[in-house]
Design a protein around this motif. Structure first.
Motif, PDB file in Angstrom:
ATOM      1  N   ALA A 302       0.708  -1.092  -0.197  1.00 30.76           N
ATOM      2  CA  ALA A 302       0.192  -0.159   0.022  1.00 30.76           C
ATOM      3  C   ALA A 302       0.618   1.114  -0.157  1.00 30.76           C
ATOM      4  O   ALA A 302       0.836   2.523  -0.287  1.00 30.76           O
ATOM      5  N   ARG A 303       1.968   1.170   0.555  1.00 27.95           N
ATOM      6  CA  ARG A 303       2.876   2.247   1.198  1.00 27.95           C
ATOM      7  C   ARG A 303       3.425   2.688  -0.642  1.00 27.95           C
ATOM      8  O   ARG A 303       3.566   4.313  -0.478  1.00 27.95           O
ATOM      9  N   MET A 304       3.483   1.560  -1.556  1.00 27.85           N
ATOM     10  CA  MET A 304       4.374   1.901  -2.627  1.00 27.85           C
ATOM     11  C   MET A 304       3.139   2.405  -3.530  1.00 27.85           C
ATOM     12  O   MET A 304       3.438   3.061  -4.758  1.00 27.85           O
ATOM     13  N   ARG A 305       2.190   1.972  -3.258  1.00 36.33           N
ATOM     14  CA  ARG A 305       1.126   2.475  -4.021  1.00 36.33           C
ATOM     15  C   ARG A 305       0.902   3.696  -3.425  1.00 36.33           C
ATOM     16  O   ARG A 305       0.429   5.360  -5.289  1.00 36.33           O
ATOM     17  N   VAL A 306       1.044   4.181  -2.851  1.00 36.61           N
ATOM     18  CA  VAL A 306       0.656   5.815  -2.553  1.00 36.61           C
ATOM     19  C   VAL A 306       1.909   7.192  -3.270  1.00 36.61           C
ATOM     20  O   VAL A 306       2.065   7.570  -3.549  1.00 36.61           O
ATOM     21  N   LYS A 308       3.726   5.567  -5.610  1.00 39.88           N
ATOM     22  CA  LYS A 308       3.935   5.231  -7.610  1.00 39.88           C
ATOM     23  C   LYS A 308       2.457   7.099  -7.354  1.00 39.88           C
ATOM     24  O   LYS A 308       2.759   7.996  -8.054  1.00 39.88           O
ATOM     25  N   THR A 309       1.533   7.120  -7.013  1.00 42.94           N
ATOM     26  CA  THR A 309       0.374   7.959  -7.009  1.00 42.94           C
ATOM     27  C   THR A 309       0.522   9.688  -6.401  1.00 42.94           C
ATOM     28  O   THR A 309       0.963  10.324  -7.434  1.00 42.94           O
ATOM     29  N   LEU A 310       1.744   9.758  -5.450  1.00 38.58           N
ATOM     30  CA  LEU A 310       2.017  10.802  -5.450  1.00 38.58           C
ATOM     31  C   LEU A 310       3.006  11.535  -6.465  1.00 38.58           C
ATOM     32  O   LEU A 310       3.298  12.630  -7.006  1.00 38.58           O
ATOM     33  N   GLU A 311       4.228   9.927  -6.879  1.00 36.60           N
ATOM     34  CA  GLU A 311       5.056  10.702  -8.301  1.00 36.60           C
ATOM     35  C   GLU A 311       3.789  11.710  -9.471  1.00 36.60           C
ATOM     36  O   GLU A 311       5.004  11.921 -10.505  1.00 36.60           O
ATOM     37  N   LEU A 312       2.940  10.504  -9.563  1.00 38.71           N
ATOM     38  CA  LEU A 312       2.086  10.447 -10.634  1.00 38.71           C
ATOM     39  C   LEU A 312       1.652  12.180 -10.556  1.00 38.71           C
ATOM     40  O   LEU A 312       1.920  13.118 -10.968  1.00 38.71           O
TER      41      LEU A 312
END
Length: 891
Positions: A302-306, A308-312
């Motif tokens: 979940a932290r990796m998804r967060v 990736k979303t912040l990098e987007l």
């Protein structure tokens, strides 16, 4: 009365932007709604027109898709060769970036055609995306022409997917499109496009039939056409607003709305980010993207998804942040108020059931911030993520949890034994309190799940051992059912609160430990005096914080003009790839592991960006790990501290050198002034005595006369040297005041030549002064001194009888005067150094002199607001050029 003067900071920023844009190559995008509208053909037609105008044009990559007309128009343009890339046993033909850079740097005004900007490069390429290749080409000064479809813009990716039912995987950040210097819209009505598809002018027949059934439906084409035109209109509107800001003093608004996108751990959070990006762009607003970490720690997935979303979000132009707080809505409202963000964008899912009294995030935000707008984005239910952390189920059976379950059984058993002993002396209500005390202790030590088990076991033990009838789960008094329910509920709530407090305390301790580590690091960096100490301190901090090796790469403190080459500072504990680090330094962007540029590198490269300039690169050995958002933020903070420390050391070195140089110059000028004054009188006496010997009777013999003449010449030469020393000291001390008058240059040149009859005897001096030269405002005595020094140098350092030229002309707002000779010229590469004090072209030369003549010329010309330079002439000889500002002469 209003002050209409422009803001100097804004003017400086504008000049800097214009200078940066002038150094970069232009980006021209041929933009369309979808394939087949003629983007590539239009690009090639424009390339033919540019080629006819004499511009060098090459094809880097052009995809014709078998279209005959496109292939025909592309034949007349020379192509750069592609390179072979091996991938999974296959040979792929890819764009050769290095070949394009080598060609473009040698061709002024070069244009490179690079089709399909959103294309993904083959694995093993320098960049993962073709738009990154285009960025590097532009940094090298090469103009890039390319093509792009609207569905490849990142902010519109999900919208296009919803319209067509096809999700495009190849996308690029909207900022690439927005930063393009020119966008050419290539548009075609849907009916004409469908006709071209039927005729086989878009795809081959088999592909065309499949495309007509899926993507190329008229409704899709109409929607995509509207999106492309709207996106282009938004860009034109931004350009119009930028023009108004630059040309109208009243265009600056005191307040501006902004957006806040709330990023959760779910897989659909990217839709919230894209919606916020589109809204921010349409309204011309700044926007932020924030994730809130609560006491409920998320798993790595979940932290990796967060992350990736912040990098987007960052790639779409947002400011990102990760907050730590016990309650999400409260943290978001606090951040919004702190940054003056009036609109919050959150996701919304329809749920069939929710805990009674539990508010959605949007409802909680509405209650806490009535003065803010809360915009909800519908999220797909098919991608719903569980509310629990990703690894929570596995955590229930972790060794820590199993120890907690054992502790739960043990504490309930011990409490039951103690209560059995005290049952005759204490009431049942007090026994229930003992079981609640167990829940608190287990929750603080082992967490939520063991605490819940303790509450259940406590209620069961209390019922079985202490409620009538004892030794049975039967209950004779119905009131005890209420007691059991309240006892269980209180136990669960206490366990939840205690575990939450423990998690918050642990998170606070972790933050405090990191802040303490950063404080210790900044304190040590503040005491560092050399870059080597900075590298050792950084390596020590990263080893203690992450258990990883690191290295600091930096250019020398004093570098020659040109590309700065990084070198590894002593104290490094990692061996990074210097080539990857050099790329990160040259482009000012992260590279290596975990980035889109050279991700195969084992190290993450972070540029050390200081307030004034880049100071180097921090290389962190990733060891295959994925850096989580809070870890990446800590690394970037560490890199910022290192950059500031390196810049401080640099300016300490500059200040020390400047102080030493100033003091040396002061002492030297004082000494020169004293010596010059003390030598002038005896030198004048020597010249007078030599003249008296020659004139007084009786007449001298030829040998005696020659000695007297030699003594006279040496005394005059020494007197001229002393005068130069004294003039240099006066010029540098600022004691010389210019006596300027508007004079014709011809008069000053004529006076100079008349004073040098003896020095220039036997030489052909050609003077080329146009009759229409304007008057110049100069100090005639000092400018004559400059010309005397230059002509004396030309006579001293050239063969006897060689010619000398004096030329003058108007060059823009300056008057240029050249003094040329036919001698050996200046030493290559040292032309600028010859204007320094005591600097000579040939230190071993027998020609008398101490190297002050050109230094005096430079000081005089600069006092007039001009400049003086030296260079060698192609036909042989040297040229010294004087540039004087013309000004506006009187009528």
């Amino acid at each position: 009365m209003t002050d209409e003067r422009p803001d100097p900071d804004a003017l400086l920023a504008k000049v800097q932007r214009e200078e940066a844009a002038a150094a970069r190559g232009r980006l021209k995008i041929f933009f369309g709604a979808n394939a087949g509208v003629g983007k590539t053909f239009a690009m090639l037609a424009a390339a033919h027109a540019a080629k006819q105008q004499g511009r060098p044009v090459r094809i880097g990559v052009v995809e014709t898709h078998g279209r005959a007309d496109t292939e025909a128009i592309a034949r007349d343009i020379e192509r750069l060769p592609l390179k072979d890339v091996q991938h999974r046993g296959q040979t792929l033909r890819e764009f050769d970036l290095d070949a394009a850079l080598a060609w473009g740097r040698n061709e002024a005004g070069s244009v490179l055609l690079l089709d399909e900007l959103a294309h993904s490069n083959a694995p093993g390429s320098r960049h993962t995306k073709r738009w990154q290749d285009a960025q590097e080409l532009r940094e090298a000064g090469i103009e890039v022409w390319t093509t792009l479809n609207v569905q490849h813009l990142e902010s519109l990716n999900d919208v296009v997917g919803g319209i067509t039912g096809i999700r495009v995987q190849e996308t690029l950040p909207d900022r690439v499109f927005d930063e393009a210097d020119e966008v050419v819209v290539v548009d075609l009505p849907p009916d004409e496009l469908l006709q071209r598809l039927k005729e086989g002018k878009v795809y081959l027949p088999a592909q065309a039939e499949r495309a007509a059934r899926n993507f190329f439906r008229k409704g899709n084409l109409l929607a995509l056409r509207e999106l492309a035109l709207r996106r282009t209109a938004d860009r034109v509107d931004d350009q119009m607003q930028a023009y108004r800001r630059e040309h109208s003093a009243a265009a600056i608004w005191p307040n501006r709305e902004s957006l806040l996108a709330c990023v959760g751990p779910g897989a659909a959070s990217d839709k919230v980010v894209r919606s916020a990006a589109r809204l921010a762009q349409q309204l011309g607003l700044d926007w932020h993207a924030v994730h809130v970490e609560t006491a409920r720690r998320l798993g790595d997935g979940a932290r990796m998804r967060v992350q990736k979303t912040l990098e987007l979000a960052k790639s779409l132009g947002a400011r990102t942040a990760v907050l730590s707080a016990p309650e999400v809505a409260q943290a978001l409202v606090g951040y919004a108020r702190e940054h003056n963000l009036s609109r919050l964008v959150v996701g919304r899912r329809e749920s069939a059931w929710r805990w009674p009294g539990r508010l959605t995030l949007a409802d909680a935000l509405n209650r806490q911030a009535e003065d803010m707008d809360v915009l909800q984005v519908a999220l797909p239910t098919t991608t719903r993520e569980p509310d629990v952390p990703v690894q929570q189920a596995r955590g229930w059976l972790s060794p820590q949890a199993l120890r907690g379950y054992a502790a739960s059984l043990l504490t309930v058993g011990l409490t039951t034994l103690i209560a059995q002993v005290l049952v005759d002396w204490i009431a049942n209500t007090n026994i229930a309190m003992l079981y609640l005390l167990n829940v608190v202790g287990v929750a603080l030590r082992f967490g939520r799940a063991p605490a819940g088990l303790t509450a259940l076991l406590g209620v069961a033990a209390f019922d079985f051992f202490f409620v009538e009838p004892r030794w049975s789960f039967a209950v004779t008094d119905a009131q005890y059912l209420v007691t059991f329910a309240v006892l269980l509920l209180v136990g669960l709530v206490i366990g939840q609160l205690a575990a939450g407090l423990k998690a918050q305390a642990k998170a606070a301790q972790e933050r405090e430990r990191r802040v303490r580590g950063l404080y210790a690091m900044s304190r040590d960096l503040g005491a560092a005096l050399v870059p080597e100490q900075v590298a050792e301190i950084a390596a020590r901090f990263l080893r203690a914080e992450f258990g990883t090796a690191s290295a600091v790469l930096a250019p020398p403190l004093t570098t020659t003009p040109g590309r700065e080459v990084l070198s590894l500072l002593p104290g490094a504990t990692a061996q990074p790839d210097v080539g990857v680090a050099q790329w990160a330094f040259d482009h000012g962007q992260p590279a290596g592991h975990g980035t889109d540029t050279l991700p195969a590198s084992a190290c993450l490269m972070l540029p050390l960006t200081a307030p004034m300039r880049l100071r180097g690169v921090l290389a962190v050995d990733s060891k295959g790990r994925h850096w989580l958002p809070d870890e990446r933020e800590l690394l970037e903070t560490c890199a910022a501290l290192i950059a500031i420390s390196l810049e401080r050391i640099h300016y300490i070195e500059v200040a020390q050198q400047s102080t030493l140089q100033i003091e040396s110059e002061r002492l030297r000028n004082s000494l020169l002034t004293a010596i010059s004054h003390d030598l002038r009188t005896p030198l004048a006496v020597l010249v007078g005595l030599a003249d008296a010997l020659k004139l007084a009777p009786p007449a001298l013999s030829p040998q005696q006369a020659e000695v007297a003449e030699a003594m006279r010449r040496s005394s005059l030469r020494m007197s001229a040297l002393v005068s130069n020393l004294l003039d240099m000291a006066r010029l540098q001390s600022g004691a010389v005041q210019l006596n300027r008058h508007w004079l014709p240059l011809q008069e000053v040149v004529g006076t100079t030549l008349a004073s040098l009859d003896e020095v220039l005897a036997g030489r052909d001096v050609a003077v080329n002064l146009p009759n229409d030269l304007p008057l110049v405002e100069i100090d005639a005595v000092l400018i004559e001194r400059v010309l005397v020094n230059l002509l004396e140098n030309a006579a001293k350092y050239t063969p006897p009888g060689s010619s000398i030229e004096i030329n003058a002309r108007i060059a823009g707002r300056n008057l240029e005067v050249d003094v040329l000779d036919a001698g050996p010229g200046f030493p290559a590469g040292r032309e600028a150094q010859l204007f320094d004090k005591f600097e000579r072209g040939d230190r071993e030369s027998a020609t008398p002199g101490v190297g002050l003549g050109l230094a005096i010329c430079k000081a005089i010309i600069e006092a007039h607001g001009g400049q003086i330079t030296a260079h060698n002439v192609a036909r042989g000889g040297a040229c010294v050029r004087i540039e004087l500002p013309l000004g506006k002469p009187p009528a």
